[in-house]
Design a protein around this motif. Structure first.
Motif, PDB file in Angstrom:
ATOM      1  N   LEU A 191     -12.053  43.151 -46.466  1.00 40.03           N
ATOM      2  CA  LEU A 191     -11.637  44.500 -46.070  1.00 40.03           C
ATOM      3  C   LEU A 191     -12.061  44.810 -44.640  1.00 40.03           C
ATOM      4  O   LEU A 191     -11.308  45.433 -43.881  1.00 40.03           O
ATOM      5  N   ALA A 192     -13.258  44.377 -44.268  1.00 35.58           N
ATOM      6  CA  ALA A 192     -13.705  44.572 -42.891  1.00 35.58           C
ATOM      7  C   ALA A 192     -12.829  43.789 -41.926  1.00 35.58           C
ATOM      8  O   ALA A 192     -12.463  44.292 -40.843  1.00 35.58           O
ATOM      9  N   ALA A 193     -12.472  42.568 -42.315  1.00 34.01           N
ATOM     10  CA  ALA A 193     -11.593  41.755 -41.463  1.00 34.01           C
ATOM     11  C   ALA A 193     -10.226  42.407 -41.316  1.00 34.01           C
ATOM     12  O   ALA A 193      -9.629  42.383 -40.227  1.00 34.01           O
ATOM     13  N   MET A 194      -9.720  42.995 -42.385  1.00 31.16           N
ATOM     14  CA  MET A 194      -8.416  43.660 -42.325  1.00 31.16           C
ATOM     15  C   MET A 194      -8.466  44.862 -41.386  1.00 31.16           C
ATOM     16  O   MET A 194      -7.540  45.094 -40.602  1.00 31.16           O
ATOM     17  N   GLY A 195      -9.559  45.612 -41.446  1.00 32.70           N
ATOM     18  CA  GLY A 195      -9.702  46.757 -40.547  1.00 32.70           C
ATOM     19  C   GLY A 195      -9.791  46.335 -39.091  1.00 32.70           C
ATOM     20  O   GLY A 195      -9.154  46.938 -38.213  1.00 32.70           O
ATOM     21  N   LEU A 196     -10.568  45.288 -38.830  1.00 35.56           N
ATOM     22  CA  LEU A 196     -10.682  44.781 -37.457  1.00 35.56           C
ATOM     23  C   LEU A 196      -9.344  44.238 -36.957  1.00 35.56           C
ATOM     24  O   LEU A 196      -8.972  44.436 -35.791  1.00 35.56           O
ATOM     25  N   THR A 197      -8.628  43.556 -37.830  1.00 34.79           N
ATOM     26  CA  THR A 197      -7.328  43.003 -37.453  1.00 34.79           C
ATOM     27  C   THR A 197      -6.339  44.114 -37.128  1.00 34.79           C
ATOM     28  O   THR A 197      -5.549  44.006 -36.184  1.00 34.79           O
ATOM     29  N   LEU A 198      -6.393  45.180 -37.909  1.00 35.44           N
ATOM     30  CA  LEU A 198      -5.534  46.335 -37.636  1.00 35.44           C
ATOM     31  C   LEU A 198      -5.798  46.883 -36.231  1.00 35.44           C
ATOM     32  O   LEU A 198      -4.863  47.180 -35.473  1.00 35.44           O
TER      33      LEU A 198
END
Length: 318
Positions: A191-198
């Motif tokens: 989830l943290a990776a998804m937020g950073l990717t966004l």
């Protein structure tokens, strides 16, 4: 090797299926609305419309004649958003999910090397991403062609046409995948990776759109008309909005110094101020491909760099 490839396909099949379904829906909508567009063009209603940026109007009411290109713009917007969508929902979980759950240790313990674990997953995802994004860009181009660069359709420099078509769509999608994959390895949680990717892919997309408006990577051409004679019709050029006047010494002044259309007033004003010519700045229609290949080089280079970083990171974090 076959087992590794099969395992990678099992991981990707849902994302690939969703992408294929989106492609089918987009192609179906494109076929429907393109058919209606062609019917309107073949009706003769637009036969008197000249090329160029000026609106074509109905002879009876004087209202502008426009094709229904809003659905086409939605497809262009989807293509622009591809790096964000692919990066967040495909790239970030690609390796990050295995690392978060610890399943990568079980895979590596079965004789699969780190390089194979990365290569099969990322290469398959990159191949599917290339095919899907390329087909979506092709659907947009096919749909757009009858309405391209007409006042009743969509000009090449519209955001959805310039950034939502061509090879840059594929390069942008691969950039999103690479960014999400790298951040999935760096972050401890998916989830943290998804937020950073966004954040990263969204910022990169907006930044590239800004460079288009600022003409930062593809500078405009300067067009000059001698004296006070009427300027040539701009046609399909993308104006910067920078118009002006030129003195005998070559100095460029603002057009508001002589804010008159071609005629006696303009000639008198130009003579009084020593102006010998007029100019405007714009990108010609041929710059569509210059923008395309410039964006492709930038995004493709970033995708390659991020992929190399992910490979190097495997030696330290997995």
């Amino acid at each position: 090797m076959k087992g590794s490839l099969w395992l990678a396909w099992r991981q990707h099949r849902m994302s690939a299926g969703i992408g294929a379904a989106a492609l089918v829906v987009a192609a179906t909508i494109a076929a429907y609305y393109r058919s209606g567009m062609l019917d309107a063009l073949h009706s003769g209603l637009f036969d008197h419309c000249a090329t160029g940026p000026l609106y074509c109007t109905r002879s009876d009411t004087g209202l502008p004649l426009l094709l229904d290109v809003e659905p086409l713009k939605y497809l262009g917007a989807l293509n622009i958003a591809l790096p964000v969508l692919i990066g967040v929902f495909w790239g970030a979980p690609l390796l990050g999910r295995d690392r978060e759950l610890g399943t990568h240790r079980m895979i590596l313990a079965q004789g699969v090397s780190r390089g194979q674990w990365f290569a099969f997953r990322f290469a398959l995802a990159a191949a599917i991403t290339t095919v899907l994004s390329g087909l979506l860009a092709g659907v947009f181009a096919w749909w757009w062609r009858p309405a391209a660069d007409r006042s009743y359709g969509l000009f090449w420099y519209d955001d959805t046409a310039l950034s939502g078509s061509g090879p840059r769509v594929v390069a942008a999608a691969l950039f999103g995948l690479a960014a999400g994959t790298l951040l999935g390895l760096l972050a401890r949680r998916v989830l943290a990776a998804m937020g950073l990717t966004l954040l990263v892919t969204g910022a990169a997309t907006l930044l590239l759109e800004w460079t288009h408006r600022a003409r930062l990577l593809v500078p405009p051409h300067t067009y000059v008309s001698a004296g006070s004679i009427p300027k040539p019709v701009m046609g399909e050029k993308w104006s910067t909005g920078n118009y002006g006047l030129i003195t005998a010494s070559g100095r460029h002044d603002d057009v508001l110094n002589c804010p008159f259309p071609s005629g006696a007033q303009l000639r008198e004003c130009m003579a009084a101020h020593g102006y010998v010519a007029r100019f405007y700045e714009a990108n010609p229609a041929g710059d569509y491909w210059t923008f395309q290949w410039t964006d492709t080089a930038v995004l493709g280079g970033l995708a390659a760099l991020l992929t190399v970083c992910a490979v190097l990171l495997l030696r330290r974090r997995v």
